[in-house]
Design a protein around this motif. Structure first.
Motif, PDB file in Angstrom:
ATOM      1  N   ASN A 180      -3.689   8.565  12.439  1.00 39.70           N
ATOM      2  CA  ASN A 180      -3.326   9.633  11.562  1.00 39.70           C
ATOM      3  C   ASN A 180      -3.225   9.197  10.237  1.00 39.70           C
ATOM      4  OD1 ASN A 180      -3.228  11.378  13.905  1.00 39.70           O
ATOM      5  ND2 ASN A 180      -0.904  10.646  14.170  1.00 39.70           N
ATOM      6  N   ASP A 181      -3.969   8.222   9.764  1.00 37.79           N
ATOM      7  CA  ASP A 181      -3.810   7.823   8.638  1.00 37.79           C
ATOM      8  C   ASP A 181      -2.507   7.241   7.944  1.00 37.79           C
ATOM      9  OD1 ASP A 181      -6.598   7.881   8.004  1.00 37.79           O
ATOM     10  OD2 ASP A 181      -6.368   9.867   6.831  1.00 37.79           O
ATOM     11  N   SER A 182      -1.673   7.367   9.088  1.00 41.85           N
ATOM     12  CA  SER A 182      -0.009   6.557   8.705  1.00 41.85           C
ATOM     13  C   SER A 182       0.379   5.456   9.182  1.00 41.85           C
ATOM     14  CB  SER A 182       0.617   7.888   8.733  1.00 41.85           C
ATOM     15  OG  SER A 182       0.710   8.338  10.289  1.00 41.85           O
ATOM     16  N   GLU A 183      -0.158   5.191  10.486  1.00 45.04           N
ATOM     17  CA  GLU A 183       0.228   3.878  11.223  1.00 45.04           C
ATOM     18  C   GLU A 183      -0.846   3.154  11.246  1.00 45.04           C
ATOM     19  OE1 GLU A 183       3.424   5.816  14.111  1.00 45.04           O
ATOM     20  OE2 GLU A 183       1.225   6.165  14.515  1.00 45.04           O
TER      21      GLU A 183
ATOM     22  N   ILE B 275       2.418   0.703  13.627  1.00 46.79           N
ATOM     23  CA  ILE B 275       3.525   0.648  12.627  1.00 46.79           C
ATOM     24  C   ILE B 275       3.089   1.389  11.471  1.00 46.79           C
ATOM     25  CG2 ILE B 275       4.776  -1.145  11.220  1.00 46.79           C
ATOM     26  CD1 ILE B 275       4.140  -3.267  13.152  1.00 46.79           C
ATOM     27  N   PRO B 276       4.223   2.294  10.987  1.00 41.89           N
ATOM     28  CA  PRO B 276       3.865   3.094  10.127  1.00 41.89           C
ATOM     29  C   PRO B 276       3.579   2.457   8.868  1.00 41.89           C
ATOM     30  CG  PRO B 276       5.812   3.704  11.263  1.00 41.89           C
ATOM     31  CD  PRO B 276       5.509   2.406  11.792  1.00 41.89           C
ATOM     32  N   ILE B 277       2.719   2.691   8.074  1.00 43.39           N
ATOM     33  CA  ILE B 277       2.325   1.682   6.843  1.00 43.39           C
ATOM     34  C   ILE B 277       3.533   1.244   5.879  1.00 43.39           C
ATOM     35  CG2 ILE B 277      -0.048   2.169   6.858  1.00 43.39           C
ATOM     36  CD1 ILE B 277       0.313   4.073   4.763  1.00 43.39           C
ATOM     37  N   GLU B 278       4.507   2.411   5.635  1.00 44.48           N
ATOM     38  CA  GLU B 278       5.349   1.845   4.771  1.00 44.48           C
ATOM     39  C   GLU B 278       6.380   0.902   5.509  1.00 44.48           C
ATOM     40  OE1 GLU B 278       6.125   5.725   6.523  1.00 44.48           O
ATOM     41  OE2 GLU B 278       4.610   4.913   5.419  1.00 44.48           O
ATOM     42  N   GLU B 279       6.321   0.538   6.903  1.00 48.91           N
ATOM     43  CA  GLU B 279       7.261  -0.125   7.444  1.00 48.91           C
ATOM     44  C   GLU B 279       6.743  -1.496   7.715  1.00 48.91           C
ATOM     45  OE1 GLU B 279       8.979   1.533  10.980  1.00 48.91           O
ATOM     46  OE2 GLU B 279       9.492   3.525   9.824  1.00 48.91           O
TER      47      GLU B 279
ATOM     48  N   LEU C  45      -4.878  -6.394   4.306  1.00 46.37           N
ATOM     49  CA  LEU C  45      -4.165  -5.421   4.786  1.00 46.37           C
ATOM     50  C   LEU C  45      -3.249  -4.649   3.601  1.00 46.37           C
ATOM     51  CD1 LEU C  45      -3.950  -4.775   7.805  1.00 46.37           C
ATOM     52  CD2 LEU C  45      -1.669  -5.530   7.747  1.00 46.37           C
ATOM     53  N   ARG C  46      -2.812  -5.384   2.907  1.00 42.88           N
ATOM     54  CA  ARG C  46      -2.297  -4.676   1.528  1.00 42.88           C
ATOM     55  C   ARG C  46      -3.275  -3.727   0.891  1.00 42.88           C
ATOM     56  NH1 ARG C  46       2.666  -6.441  -0.193  1.00 42.88           N
ATOM     57  NH2 ARG C  46       3.277  -8.453   0.176  1.00 42.88           N
ATOM     58  N   ARG C  47      -4.456  -4.429   0.666  1.00 41.93           N
ATOM     59  CA  ARG C  47      -5.462  -3.648   0.018  1.00 41.93           C
ATOM     60  C   ARG C  47      -5.586  -2.372   0.878  1.00 41.93           C
ATOM     61  NH1 ARG C  47     -11.119  -3.383   0.325  1.00 41.93           N
ATOM     62  NH2 ARG C  47     -11.253  -5.562   1.484  1.00 41.93           N
ATOM     63  N   TYR C  48      -5.845  -2.689   2.275  1.00 43.61           N
ATOM     64  CA  TYR C  48      -6.268  -1.529   3.230  1.00 43.61           C
ATOM     65  C   TYR C  48      -5.175  -0.459   2.901  1.00 43.61           C
ATOM     66  CZ  TYR C  48      -7.023   1.093   7.349  1.00 43.61           C
ATOM     67  OH  TYR C  48      -7.132   2.440   8.211  1.00 43.61           O
ATOM     68  N   VAL C  49      -3.897  -0.761   2.766  1.00 44.61           N
ATOM     69  CA  VAL C  49      -2.876   0.236   2.849  1.00 44.61           C
ATOM     70  C   VAL C  49      -2.879   0.944   1.509  1.00 44.61           C
ATOM     71  CG1 VAL C  49      -0.294   0.463   2.641  1.00 44.61           C
ATOM     72  CG2 VAL C  49      -1.294  -0.950   4.467  1.00 44.61           C
ATOM     73  N   LYS C  50      -3.043   0.217   0.586  1.00 38.17           N
ATOM     74  CA  LYS C  50      -3.364   0.882  -0.864  1.00 38.17           C
ATOM     75  C   LYS C  50      -4.334   2.007  -0.935  1.00 38.17           C
ATOM     76  CE  LYS C  50      -3.863  -0.416  -5.532  1.00 38.17           C
ATOM     77  NZ  LYS C  50      -5.160  -1.353  -6.045  1.00 38.17           N
TER      78      LYS C  50
ATOM     79  N   LEU D 266      -5.822   3.121   1.952  1.00 34.41           N
ATOM     80  CA  LEU D 266      -5.553   4.332   2.703  1.00 34.41           C
ATOM     81  C   LEU D 266      -4.826   5.488   1.947  1.00 34.41           C
ATOM     82  CD1 LEU D 266      -5.939   5.088   5.937  1.00 34.41           C
ATOM     83  CD2 LEU D 266      -3.444   4.195   6.078  1.00 34.41           C
ATOM     84  N   ARG D 267      -3.801   4.771   1.126  1.00 29.83           N
ATOM     85  CA  ARG D 267      -3.073   5.931   0.515  1.00 29.83           C
ATOM     86  C   ARG D 267      -4.018   6.696  -0.506  1.00 29.83           C
ATOM     87  NH1 ARG D 267       1.698   2.055  -0.211  1.00 29.83           N
ATOM     88  NH2 ARG D 267       3.037   2.281   1.494  1.00 29.83           N
ATOM     89  N   GLN D 268      -4.768   5.945  -0.981  1.00 31.32           N
ATOM     90  CA  GLN D 268      -5.621   6.672  -2.126  1.00 31.32           C
ATOM     91  C   GLN D 268      -6.780   7.430  -1.324  1.00 31.32           C
ATOM     92  OE1 GLN D 268      -6.930   3.210  -4.430  1.00 31.32           O
ATOM     93  NE2 GLN D 268      -4.886   3.457  -5.692  1.00 31.32           N
ATOM     94  N   GLY D 269      -7.164   7.210  -0.204  1.00 32.11           N
ATOM     95  CA  GLY D 269      -8.293   7.890   0.585  1.00 32.11           C
ATOM     96  C   GLY D 269      -9.684   7.208  -0.110  1.00 32.11           C
TER      97      GLY D 269
END
Ligand SMILES: Cc1cc2nc3c(=O)[nH]c(=O)nc-3n(C[C@H](O)[C@H](O)[C@H](O)COP(=O)(O)O)c2cc1C
Length: 326
Positions: free
Chosen positions: A191-194, A270-274, A289-294, A296-299
């Motif tokens: 779900n683009d969130s975990e 794990i939820p991305i913000e956790e 992973l940091r880049r991925y999370v960034k 993912l947030r930007q799509g």
């Protein structure tokens, strides 16, 4: 009953979201050019190019009504479509702006009809104006191809608001996957969130699931099979990161993808913000992973190529909202 067909459902469409949805359609990238009556060259980056007909030979391009060059294209006798190749991201970026010196910084020459042909492209089509069709906030410009040339070279692609290339990424992934000791990993989102991560029972250390942690042979299919044994649905999409561990000389290839369903033992969504990045020991994995999370947030996504210390992210310059048409 008679009136029911007139009742329209309230489908309030958010144009930004619709643009994102349209953006999932991968296209090539072109620069469409023309020339003003006084000889001034005009042009802009466009991905709305479509081949329409072979007989007669027709193509189309959609031009936003806010484009500064709109009237020049609508009124001009003709135009050219230049199909960009791998490595021409810079020129695409320049022609996606309204800067006045576009044609001073790009190499080009006039075609037979006088319209500018950009140098070093994979193909160009010189067209006469056939038809101009009104279509909402764009006009559809249909042209008849009078002259063209092409070369078979790797194209420049565009999807989800970013450029991509096929050849370099494919050859790197292939080269890396032929090397013994290569590790294949998967950054899997739900779900683009975990994100699915392996959590060490004792230390709480986090790692991205890989052929190493899953004891699978080094192929994306083997990793997906191993992860899905217990009922997890896994889909591996594009390579996300390829890097070489300088010490072990091993390559790591990480794919991005999605997963949903029953999580195998030792793994957790794990939820991305956790995500506690300090619990990721491996520096390269942490960076990825940091880049991925960034992203993912930007799509939007880029592929990372390099070693575990240095590398290059093959994306996709940042563009202003206004410069991105579709
Ligand atoms: C990859 C990409 C594709 C684009 N495709 C189109 C397109 O098909 N039609 C369009 O009108 N603008 C498109 N744009 C936006 C134009 O390039 C941009 O608005 C440009 O500034 C127009 O130039 P002009 O205002 O000088 O005429 C695209 C931009 C990018 C980056």
């Amino acid at each position: 009953m008679a009136n029911e067909s007139n009742i329209q459902p309230n489908t309030a469409i958010d144009p930004r979201d619709l643009r994102n949805a349209f953006g999932t359609f991968a296209t090539g990238v072109t620069i469409v050019t023309t020339v003003e009556a006084n000889g001034t060259p005009r042009g802009f980056t466009a991905n709305s190019f479509t081949s329409v007909s072979l007989d007669p030979p027709l193509v189309l391009i959609c031009i936003g009504k806010s484009a500064a060059s709109l009237s020049v294209f609508c009124d001009g006798a003709g135009f050219a479509v230049n199909i960009l190749g791998e490595g021409q991201e810079d020129v695409a970026g320049i022609f996606a702006t309204q800067r006045a010196d576009k044609f001073d910084v790009a190499d080009w020459h006039p075609g037979k009809s006088g319209v500018p042909l950009i140098d070093g492209t994979n193909a160009w089509f010189e067209c006469s104006r056939e038809q101009v069709v009104e279509a909402g906030d764009h006009i559809v410009l249909i042209g008849r191809v009078n002259d063209y040339a092409y070369e078979q070279r790797a194209p420049l692609g565009y999807v989800n608001g970013g450029y991509f290339t096929l050849e370099l990424e494919r050859s790197l992934v292939e080269a890396a996957s032929r090397t013994a000791g290569t590790i294949i990993g998967a950054v899997l989102a739900q779900n683009d969130s975990e994100i699915l991560l392996h959590v060490d029972k004792e230390s709480g250390k986090l790692t991205v699931p890989s052929t190493e942690t899953c004891s699978a042979s080094a192929s994306p299919a083997a990793l997906a099979d191993s992860l899905s044994e217990g009922g997890l649905e896994v889909s591996l999409d594009f390579p996300l990161s390829v890097y070489e561990d300088k010490k072990t000389k091993n390559y790591s290839i990480y794919y991005r993808g999605t997963a949903t369903g029953k999580v195998p033992e030792g793994l957790r969504f794990i939820p991305i913000e956790e995500i506690d990045f300090d619990k990721i020991e491996d520096g390269a994995m942490r960076f990825m992973l940091r880049r991925y999370v960034k992203e993912l947030r930007q799509g939007r996504f880029a592929i990372y190529l390099g070693d575990e210390y240095a590398g290059e992210t093959r994306q996709v310059e940042e563009k202003s909202e206004a410069a991105i048409d579709v």
